[in-house]
Design a protein around this motif. Sequence first.
Motif, PDB file in Angstrom:
ATOM      1  N   THR A   8       0.761  -1.068   0.036  1.00 57.50           N
ATOM      2  CA  THR A   8       0.206   0.069   0.107  1.00 57.50           C
ATOM      3  C   THR A   8       0.972   1.189  -0.169  1.00 57.50           C
ATOM      4  OG1 THR A   8       0.083   0.207   2.421  1.00 57.50           O
ATOM      5  CG2 THR A   8      -1.970  -1.165   1.413  1.00 57.50           C
ATOM      6  N   SER A   9       2.014   1.235  -0.884  1.00 51.97           N
ATOM      7  CA  SER A   9       2.866   2.323  -0.543  1.00 51.97           C
ATOM      8  C   SER A   9       2.533   3.695  -1.290  1.00 51.97           C
ATOM      9  CB  SER A   9       4.461   2.082  -0.951  1.00 51.97           C
ATOM     10  OG  SER A   9       4.452   1.920  -2.257  1.00 51.97           O
ATOM     11  N   CYS A  10       1.825   3.596  -2.333  1.00 47.71           N
ATOM     12  CA  CYS A  10       1.309   4.663  -3.106  1.00 47.71           C
ATOM     13  C   CYS A  10      -0.147   4.328  -3.548  1.00 47.71           C
ATOM     14  CB  CYS A  10       2.177   4.760  -4.172  1.00 47.71           C
ATOM     15  SG  CYS A  10       2.036   6.335  -5.025  1.00 47.71           S
ATOM     16  N   ASP A  11      -0.352   4.312  -4.715  1.00 45.95           N
ATOM     17  CA  ASP A  11      -2.005   4.365  -5.186  1.00 45.95           C
ATOM     18  C   ASP A  11      -2.234   2.978  -5.797  1.00 45.95           C
ATOM     19  OD1 ASP A  11      -0.228   4.264  -7.265  1.00 45.95           O
ATOM     20  OD2 ASP A  11      -1.346   5.749  -8.709  1.00 45.95           O
ATOM     21  N   GLU A  12      -1.695   1.879  -5.424  1.00 38.57           N
ATOM     22  CA  GLU A  12      -2.294   0.734  -5.731  1.00 38.57           C
ATOM     23  C   GLU A  12      -2.130   0.001  -4.357  1.00 38.57           C
ATOM     24  OE1 GLU A  12       0.472   1.312  -8.295  1.00 38.57           O
ATOM     25  OE2 GLU A  12      -0.986   1.566  -9.871  1.00 38.57           O
ATOM     26  N   THR A  13      -3.499  -0.962  -4.266  1.00 37.70           N
ATOM     27  CA  THR A  13      -3.515  -1.779  -3.030  1.00 37.70           C
ATOM     28  C   THR A  13      -3.346  -3.037  -3.800  1.00 37.70           C
ATOM     29  OG1 THR A  13      -5.571  -0.226  -2.344  1.00 37.70           O
ATOM     30  CG2 THR A  13      -4.991  -2.100  -1.308  1.00 37.70           C
ATOM     31  N   GLY A  14      -2.436  -3.933  -3.373  1.00 41.02           N
ATOM     32  CA  GLY A  14      -2.101  -5.037  -3.813  1.00 41.02           C
ATOM     33  C   GLY A  14      -1.974  -6.072  -2.470  1.00 41.02           C
ATOM     34  N   VAL A  15      -2.444  -7.433  -2.851  1.00 41.20           N
ATOM     35  CA  VAL A  15      -2.251  -8.545  -1.995  1.00 41.20           C
ATOM     36  C   VAL A  15      -2.065  -9.737  -2.636  1.00 41.20           C
ATOM     37  CG1 VAL A  15      -3.474  -9.865  -0.024  1.00 41.20           C
ATOM     38  CG2 VAL A  15      -3.995  -7.342  -0.498  1.00 41.20           C
ATOM     39  N   ALA A  16      -1.341 -10.693  -2.029  1.00 38.31           N
ATOM     40  CA  ALA A  16      -0.692 -11.859  -2.753  1.00 38.31           C
ATOM     41  C   ALA A  16      -0.597 -12.867  -1.675  1.00 38.31           C
ATOM     42  CB  ALA A  16       0.238 -11.671  -3.640  1.00 38.31           C
ATOM     43  N   ASP A  74       2.188 -18.785   7.238  1.00 40.87           N
ATOM     44  CA  ASP A  74       3.279 -18.658   8.064  1.00 40.87           C
ATOM     45  C   ASP A  74       3.790 -17.287   8.764  1.00 40.87           C
ATOM     46  OD1 ASP A  74       3.982 -21.676   8.235  1.00 40.87           O
ATOM     47  OD2 ASP A  74       4.081 -21.058   6.158  1.00 40.87           O
ATOM     48  N   ALA A  75       3.612 -16.373   7.737  1.00 43.27           N
ATOM     49  CA  ALA A  75       3.658 -14.874   8.150  1.00 43.27           C
ATOM     50  C   ALA A  75       2.963 -13.788   6.959  1.00 43.27           C
ATOM     51  CB  ALA A  75       5.475 -14.690   7.999  1.00 43.27           C
ATOM     52  N   ILE A  76       2.962 -12.488   7.616  1.00 45.48           N
ATOM     53  CA  ILE A  76       2.346 -11.517   6.764  1.00 45.48           C
ATOM     54  C   ILE A  76       3.486 -10.614   6.486  1.00 45.48           C
ATOM     55  CG2 ILE A  76       0.725  -9.839   6.381  1.00 45.48           C
ATOM     56  CD1 ILE A  76      -1.009 -11.415   8.374  1.00 45.48           C
ATOM     57  N   ALA A  77       3.776 -10.386   5.317  1.00 41.19           N
ATOM     58  CA  ALA A  77       4.968  -9.361   4.630  1.00 41.19           C
ATOM     59  C   ALA A  77       4.222  -8.107   4.386  1.00 41.19           C
ATOM     60  CB  ALA A  77       5.575  -9.864   3.839  1.00 41.19           C
ATOM     61  N   TYR A  78       4.514  -7.059   4.633  1.00 44.74           N
ATOM     62  CA  TYR A  78       4.059  -5.719   4.387  1.00 44.74           C
ATOM     63  C   TYR A  78       4.989  -4.862   3.880  1.00 44.74           C
ATOM     64  CZ  TYR A  78       4.777  -3.857   9.211  1.00 44.74           C
ATOM     65  OH  TYR A  78       5.360  -3.547  10.186  1.00 44.74           O
ATOM     66  N   THR A  79       4.689  -3.858   2.984  1.00 42.90           N
ATOM     67  CA  THR A  79       5.792  -2.856   2.525  1.00 42.90           C
ATOM     68  C   THR A  79       5.541  -1.585   3.749  1.00 42.90           C
ATOM     69  OG1 THR A  79       4.825  -2.886   0.155  1.00 42.90           O
ATOM     70  CG2 THR A  79       5.938  -1.023   0.964  1.00 42.90           C
ATOM     71  N   LEU A  84       4.253   6.799   0.632  1.00 47.20           N
ATOM     72  CA  LEU A  84       3.426   7.624   1.306  1.00 47.20           C
ATOM     73  C   LEU A  84       3.147   7.313   2.685  1.00 47.20           C
ATOM     74  CD1 LEU A  84       0.932   8.546  -1.539  1.00 47.20           C
ATOM     75  CD2 LEU A  84       2.948   9.812  -0.869  1.00 47.20           C
ATOM     76  N   ALA A  85       3.525   8.129   3.876  1.00 51.26           N
ATOM     77  CA  ALA A  85       3.312   7.715   5.194  1.00 51.26           C
ATOM     78  C   ALA A  85       1.946   7.302   5.578  1.00 51.26           C
ATOM     79  CB  ALA A  85       3.685   8.737   6.258  1.00 51.26           C
ATOM     80  N   GLY A  86       0.824   8.074   5.242  1.00 50.82           N
ATOM     81  CA  GLY A  86      -0.304   7.420   5.647  1.00 50.82           C
ATOM     82  C   GLY A  86      -0.817   6.408   4.933  1.00 50.82           C
ATOM     83  N   ALA A  87      -0.440   6.012   3.572  1.00 54.48           N
ATOM     84  CA  ALA A  87      -0.812   5.093   2.649  1.00 54.48           C
ATOM     85  C   ALA A  87      -0.023   3.584   3.256  1.00 54.48           C
ATOM     86  CB  ALA A  87      -0.421   4.885   1.485  1.00 54.48           C
ATOM     87  N   LEU A  88       1.277   3.842   3.746  1.00 53.65           N
ATOM     88  CA  LEU A  88       1.935   2.896   4.530  1.00 53.65           C
ATOM     89  C   LEU A  88       1.454   2.321   5.929  1.00 53.65           C
ATOM     90  CD1 LEU A  88       5.707   4.250   3.924  1.00 53.65           C
ATOM     91  CD2 LEU A  88       4.703   2.277   2.697  1.00 53.65           C
ATOM     92  N   LEU A  89       0.682   3.332   6.550  1.00 53.64           N
ATOM     93  CA  LEU A  89       0.224   2.904   7.616  1.00 53.64           C
ATOM     94  C   LEU A  89      -0.582   2.007   7.770  1.00 53.64           C
ATOM     95  CD1 LEU A  89       0.263   6.315   9.968  1.00 53.64           C
ATOM     96  CD2 LEU A  89       1.232   4.207  10.684  1.00 53.64           C
ATOM     97  N   VAL A  90      -1.675   2.238   6.509  1.00 52.86           N
ATOM     98  CA  VAL A  90      -2.739   1.511   6.569  1.00 52.86           C
ATOM     99  C   VAL A  90      -2.310  -0.038   6.190  1.00 52.86           C
ATOM    100  CG1 VAL A  90      -4.976   0.872   4.966  1.00 52.86           C
ATOM    101  CG2 VAL A  90      -4.341   3.201   5.428  1.00 52.86           C
ATOM    102  N   GLY A  91      -1.473  -0.349   5.313  1.00 50.22           N
ATOM    103  CA  GLY A  91      -1.022  -1.586   5.051  1.00 50.22           C
ATOM    104  C   GLY A  91      -0.240  -2.195   6.361  1.00 50.22           C
TER     105      GLY A  91
END
Length: 342
Positions: A8-16, A74-79, A84-91
């Motif tokens: 969620t670092s910018c303007d794409e929300t991605g999950v995999a 086994d784990a959750i990896a996140y950016t 962007l601070a606010g966007a990163l905070l969400v993820g």
Amino acid sequence: MKVLGIETSCDETGVAVYDTEAGLLGQSLHSQIDLHAVYGGVVPELASRDHIRRLPILVRQALAEAGLDIGAMDAIAYTAGPGLAGALLVGASVAESMAMAAGIPALPVHHLEGHLLSPLLAADPPDFPFVALLVSGGHTQLMAVTGVGAYTLLGESLDDAAGEAFDKTAKLIGLGYPGGPQLAALALQGTTGRFKLPRPMLHSGDLDFSFSGLKTAVLNVVSGPGWQAEWAADLAADFQQAVVEVLTAKSLAALKQTGLKSLVVAGGVGANVQLRAGLDSATRRRGARVYYPEPALCTDNGAMIAFAGALRLAGGARPEQAPGVRIRPRWPLAELLTPAGG
Ligand code: ATP
Ligand code: MG
Ligand code: FE
């Protein structure tokens, strides 16, 4: 090992969901392009709110596609940065709280490490070591990569990133947001040679770049006397050619300097067809080879974050057990901690 990745670092929300044994099992992505297009650029507050809205749905989608529930991870990896601070905070908040609820570790991942390793997700991946050309919206860097976490910066842009130059130049030519892909499409309809644009730092003797002067040269053309709107495609073609020439020459110089034979290209500009053609032919002539992620994985996505997290964990990374949301909006890749002994 199965890892859920969240971007969620910018303007794409991605999950995999990535499995070290079976590969990518599920992917979901939402681009906020339509949301920001009317403003001509990313509006940080709108981006954060949209990530909040989309993330739960996308997490469910990716897990459903994988046919697994969160308990199987086994784990959750996140950016965790840069971005962007606010966007990163969400993820980060979603990842850390889901991990806590599931009793599994959450692992902060460097966004550029995600881009950098994404070509290894391809069907025919390169072996270490290689030179990486990272060309994204915020970065233009050449790196020597000897393993996961072992990155040496060889050179970088002193001003605008390549993607940024594409976006700003597209705006000058009157194209909408996001400009890079639109400028590339327009360039296909044009012919090179009408405009003499500079090749910034082509002969600087180092591996650094500069793209802001190129953008200024385009500005001078379009604001100069006698500018005709029907030349836009030719100008786009000349601009693209200038960028491709510089990126190609410096990538070859990096291969020469390091003595390496593999070049890996990552980041949004890596989707550019002309750049791929230029790099393919230039490297072939020198007995080297270029590797790319599939085009959809060049721009931001959850797969590269799940993958980078999985490689880190497989390499012995031990995520902190202390609860807390960890983000780092400004985070040079060179400051990434290399695993002990790596
Ligand atoms: P960073 O990863 O440095 O934080 P970012 O995540 O915004 O930045 P990416 O998602 O990797 O960057 O890439 C987006 C950039 O790629 C934009 O600048 C966009 O214009 C550019 N881009 C995408 N496709 C193309 C293309 N075909 N030709 C040129 N540029 C492109
Ligand atoms: Mg983007
Ligand atoms: Fe990116």
